[in-house]
Enzyme design. Structure first.
Site, PDB file in Angstrom:
ATOM      1  N   VAL A  68       0.847  -1.189   0.000  1.00 35.22           N
ATOM      2  CA  VAL A  68       0.000   0.000   0.000  1.00 35.22           C
ATOM      3  C   VAL A  68       0.884   1.241   0.000  1.00 35.22           C
ATOM      4  O   VAL A  68       1.733   1.411   0.880  1.00 35.22           O
ATOM      5  CB  VAL A  68      -0.936   0.019   1.226  1.00 35.22           C
ATOM      6  CG1 VAL A  68      -1.779   1.291   1.228  1.00 35.22           C
ATOM      7  CG2 VAL A  68      -1.835  -1.213   1.223  1.00 35.22           C
ATOM      8  N   LYS A  69       0.688   2.086  -0.974  1.00 33.37           N
ATOM      9  CA  LYS A  69       1.500   3.294  -1.111  1.00 33.37           C
ATOM     10  C   LYS A  69       0.734   4.478  -0.533  1.00 33.37           C
ATOM     11  O   LYS A  69      -0.407   4.751  -0.930  1.00 33.37           O
ATOM     12  CB  LYS A  69       1.821   3.531  -2.592  1.00 33.37           C
ATOM     13  CG  LYS A  69       3.000   4.446  -2.867  1.00 33.37           C
ATOM     14  CD  LYS A  69       3.294   4.438  -4.366  1.00 33.37           C
ATOM     15  CE  LYS A  69       4.490   5.296  -4.714  1.00 33.37           C
ATOM     16  NZ  LYS A  69       4.699   5.349  -6.182  1.00 33.37           N
ATOM     17  N   LEU A  70       1.368   5.186   0.411  1.00 32.89           N
ATOM     18  CA  LEU A  70       0.747   6.341   1.053  1.00 32.89           C
ATOM     19  C   LEU A  70       1.677   7.549   0.940  1.00 32.89           C
ATOM     20  O   LEU A  70       2.884   7.417   1.110  1.00 32.89           O
ATOM     21  CB  LEU A  70       0.487   6.067   2.541  1.00 32.89           C
ATOM     22  CG  LEU A  70      -0.467   4.929   2.907  1.00 32.89           C
ATOM     23  CD1 LEU A  70      -0.513   4.774   4.426  1.00 32.89           C
ATOM     24  CD2 LEU A  70      -1.861   5.183   2.356  1.00 32.89           C
TER      25      LEU A  70
END
Length: 226
Positions: free
Chosen positions: A86-88
């Site tokens: 998951v890229k934040l």
């Protein structure tokens, strides 16, 4: 150093994977938009990438704005495939979201890092990957490589408990535009370079290599026609 490809283009991913050098894929909303993809097909598109790259991490970026929304979207993205990361984007909302997801065993790639304090906060919150940008930093007239070196040094000074067994957190050199960026990142010990396909192809070539190949081909032609 590991090579990731920075794209959402399935054909580019397939070709890079065929080279035998691909260790990961990073995507973002802009890269997905370039494919002409639609919102309704986003998660299916990520699943297609994961099918091509079964055993390597694939970063899918959340577009949520609140902590609660980031956590919910992160869980949904992570359910697409086991290799989803998951890229934040680094911000006040993403730090607690990163912490929550990390405690659930969901890997997070914290992106849009432009300073050492941002990188240290991301590592402390439980990010599996930290993505400092080089090219975009240089767009502001600053030295992106120098800033990258500062980030690498600061993060590597410490140990973090979340991903010790996986060797994390790892530094992903992002916004790579030239082979020089790759070389400098490797010299300073960055773990990963995520490279657009056009820049990745530049890494294969060198003028003297191309000249040598042309010379070999011309000489062999003489042999064939002798």
């Amino acid at each position: 150093m590991k090579f990731f490809i920075d794209t959402a283009n399935l054909d580019e991913i397939r070709e890079a994977e065929a080279w035998g050098i691909l260790a990961g894929v990073t995507t973002n909303p802009s890269l997905y938009a370039k494919t002409g993809g639609k919102l309704a097909d986003f998660e299916n598109h990520m699943a297609k990438i994961c099918e091509i790259c079964k055993d390597i991490p694939v970063s899918a970026e959340s577009t949520a704005e609140t902590t609660e929304e980031m956590v919910a979207e992160g869980r949904r993205l992570a359910a697409i495939a086991p290799n989803i990361v998951v890229k934040l984007p680094i911000c006040e909302a993403s730090l607690p979201a990163c912490h929550t997801l990390a405690t659930e065993g969901i890997r997070v790639n914290m992106t849009l890092i432009f300073s050492a304090p941002q990188a240290l906060l991301a590592a402390s919150a439980g990010a599996r990957y930290i993505s400092p940008f080089v090219g975009r930093f240089e767009d502001c007239g600053e030295d992106g490589i120098e800033q990258l070196e500062t980030v690498v040094t600061c993060v590597k000074n410490y140990e973090y408990g979340y991903w010790e067994q996986e060797g994390g957190p790892e530094i992903i050199t992002a916004s790579v535009r030239t082979p020089h960026h790759v070389t400098q990142a490797a010299l300073m010990g960055a773990d990963i370079a995520t490279v657009p396909f056009a820049a990745l192809k530049k890494c294969v070539h060198h003028p003297l290599t191309d000249k040598g190949l042309a010379s070999f081909a011309a000489d062999w032609e003489k042999v064939v026609n002798a």
